[in-house]
Design a protein around this motif. Structure first.
Motif, PDB file in Angstrom:
ATOM      1  N   TYR A  46      -3.626 -11.299   7.510  1.00 41.86           N
ATOM      2  CA  TYR A  46      -2.681 -10.516   6.717  1.00 41.86           C
ATOM      3  C   TYR A  46      -1.466 -10.109   7.541  1.00 41.86           C
ATOM      4  CZ  TYR A  46      -6.666 -10.216   3.607  1.00 41.86           C
ATOM      5  OH  TYR A  46      -7.712 -10.529   2.800  1.00 41.86           O
ATOM      6  N   LYS A  47      -1.686  -9.883   8.834  1.00 47.84           N
ATOM      7  CA  LYS A  47      -0.601  -9.452   9.708  1.00 47.84           C
ATOM      8  C   LYS A  47       0.491 -10.523   9.732  1.00 47.84           C
ATOM      9  CE  LYS A  47       0.289  -7.661  14.310  1.00 47.84           C
ATOM     10  NZ  LYS A  47      -0.236  -7.420  15.631  1.00 47.84           N
ATOM     11  N   ASP A  48       1.711 -10.101   9.556  1.00 49.25           N
ATOM     12  CA  ASP A  48       2.894 -10.973   9.561  1.00 49.25           C
ATOM     13  C   ASP A  48       2.915 -11.976   8.424  1.00 49.25           C
ATOM     14  OD1 ASP A  48       3.788  -9.673  11.907  1.00 49.25           O
ATOM     15  OD2 ASP A  48       2.592 -11.033  13.147  1.00 49.25           O
TER      16      ASP A  48
ATOM     17  N   PRO B   3      -6.122  -2.248  16.052  1.00 50.95           N
ATOM     18  CA  PRO B   3      -6.575  -1.215  15.113  1.00 50.95           C
ATOM     19  C   PRO B   3      -6.935  -1.807  13.756  1.00 50.95           C
ATOM     20  CG  PRO B   3      -4.198  -1.143  15.355  1.00 50.95           C
ATOM     21  CD  PRO B   3      -4.704  -2.171  16.328  1.00 50.95           C
ATOM     22  N   LEU B   4      -7.780  -1.120  13.039  1.00 52.67           N
ATOM     23  CA  LEU B   4      -8.126  -1.487  11.672  1.00 52.67           C
ATOM     24  C   LEU B   4      -6.883  -1.254  10.817  1.00 52.67           C
ATOM     25  CD1 LEU B   4     -10.296  -2.268   9.568  1.00 52.67           C
ATOM     26  CD2 LEU B   4     -10.837   0.170   9.398  1.00 52.67           C
ATOM     27  N   ARG B   5      -6.484  -2.297  10.084  1.00 59.15           N
ATOM     28  CA  ARG B   5      -5.304  -2.207   9.232  1.00 59.15           C
ATOM     29  C   ARG B   5      -5.687  -2.511   7.792  1.00 59.15           C
ATOM     30  NH1 ARG B   5      -3.256  -5.225  13.815  1.00 59.15           N
ATOM     31  NH2 ARG B   5      -1.878  -3.880  15.033  1.00 59.15           N
ATOM     32  N   PHE B   6      -5.100  -1.768   6.891  1.00 59.39           N
ATOM     33  CA  PHE B   6      -5.306  -1.959   5.459  1.00 59.39           C
ATOM     34  C   PHE B   6      -4.027  -2.542   4.877  1.00 59.39           C
ATOM     35  CE2 PHE B   6      -8.261   1.253   6.737  1.00 59.39           C
ATOM     36  CZ  PHE B   6      -9.369   1.091   5.917  1.00 59.39           C
ATOM     37  N   TYR B   7      -4.192  -3.580   4.057  1.00 60.85           N
ATOM     38  CA  TYR B   7      -3.057  -4.275   3.454  1.00 60.85           C
ATOM     39  C   TYR B   7      -3.197  -4.303   1.936  1.00 60.85           C
ATOM     40  CZ  TYR B   7      -2.310  -6.113   8.165  1.00 60.85           C
ATOM     41  OH  TYR B   7      -2.097  -6.235   9.513  1.00 60.85           O
TER      42      TYR B   7
END
Length: 187
Positions: A3-5, A31-35
């Protein structure tokens, strides 16, 4: 899925407590990321179906886990011939429908529409929803961030927007505690 970028997704929240595997965040770990999808029309139908089902529980002011726990206690109370306990639990359920805005139901809705790394956006799997919910309940900043998102995404609460303040949620929790057989029961 990454999901990043990825321009199809928007970063919603980055945890200050947990890494991508859900462990305590340590220096050097991601880190845990929410998208969320940048365009709502990209959500898979399974997410809309899960949200619709959650909205039904939200209208009753309850989550499936809490409803099952209360029903199990009612059945046990009937088997033990403790009619007064059944009345207490029935009043608990009635109170929830009269004052339905439930923080866990709100947070669950927000988790249905958010993703974390390694989660498939084309499936809404309850184990991921439960895992994400557990993480945000442990992180006060995440809790505060996702609560209004869940409120916005929960049609059953659209008429109760002004009723969903921290003090009203606390008052509801205290009232439900008086209508429970023990305080270890999820509210």
């Amino acid at each position: 899925m990454q999901y990043k970028d990825n321009p199809e997704f928007t970063l919603l929240f980055e945890s200050k407590m947990f890494d991508t595997s859900g462990n305590a965040l340590k220096k050097g770990n991601e880190p845990l990321r929410f998208y969320a999808y940048a365009n709502i029309s990209n959500y898979h139908m399974s997410r809309f179906l899960a949200a619709n089902a959650q909205n039904g529980y939200s209208a009753a002011g309850i989550t499936p886990d809490v409803m099952n726990a209360i029903c199990d206690k009612m059945i046990q109370a009937v088997n033990d011939k403790k009619i007064a306990d059944v009345a207490v639990l029935a009043n608990n359920l009635k109170y929830r429908t009269k004052y339905p805005v439930d923080e866990n139901a709100l947070l669950r809705m927000a988790m249905i529409y958010s993703f974390v790394e390694n989660e498939n956006p084309d499936k809404c799997e309850s184990h991921w929803t439960d895992w994400k919910l557990k993480k945000i309940l442990e992180e006060p900043e995440a809790y505060s961030f996702f609560l209004p998102i869940g409120l916005e995404l929960t049609p059953a609460y659209s008429e109760s927007l002004e009723a969903a303040s921290a003090s009203s949620l606390n008052k509801r929790t205290m009232m439900l505690e008086t209508m429970s057989l023990n305080t270890s029961e999820p509210q």
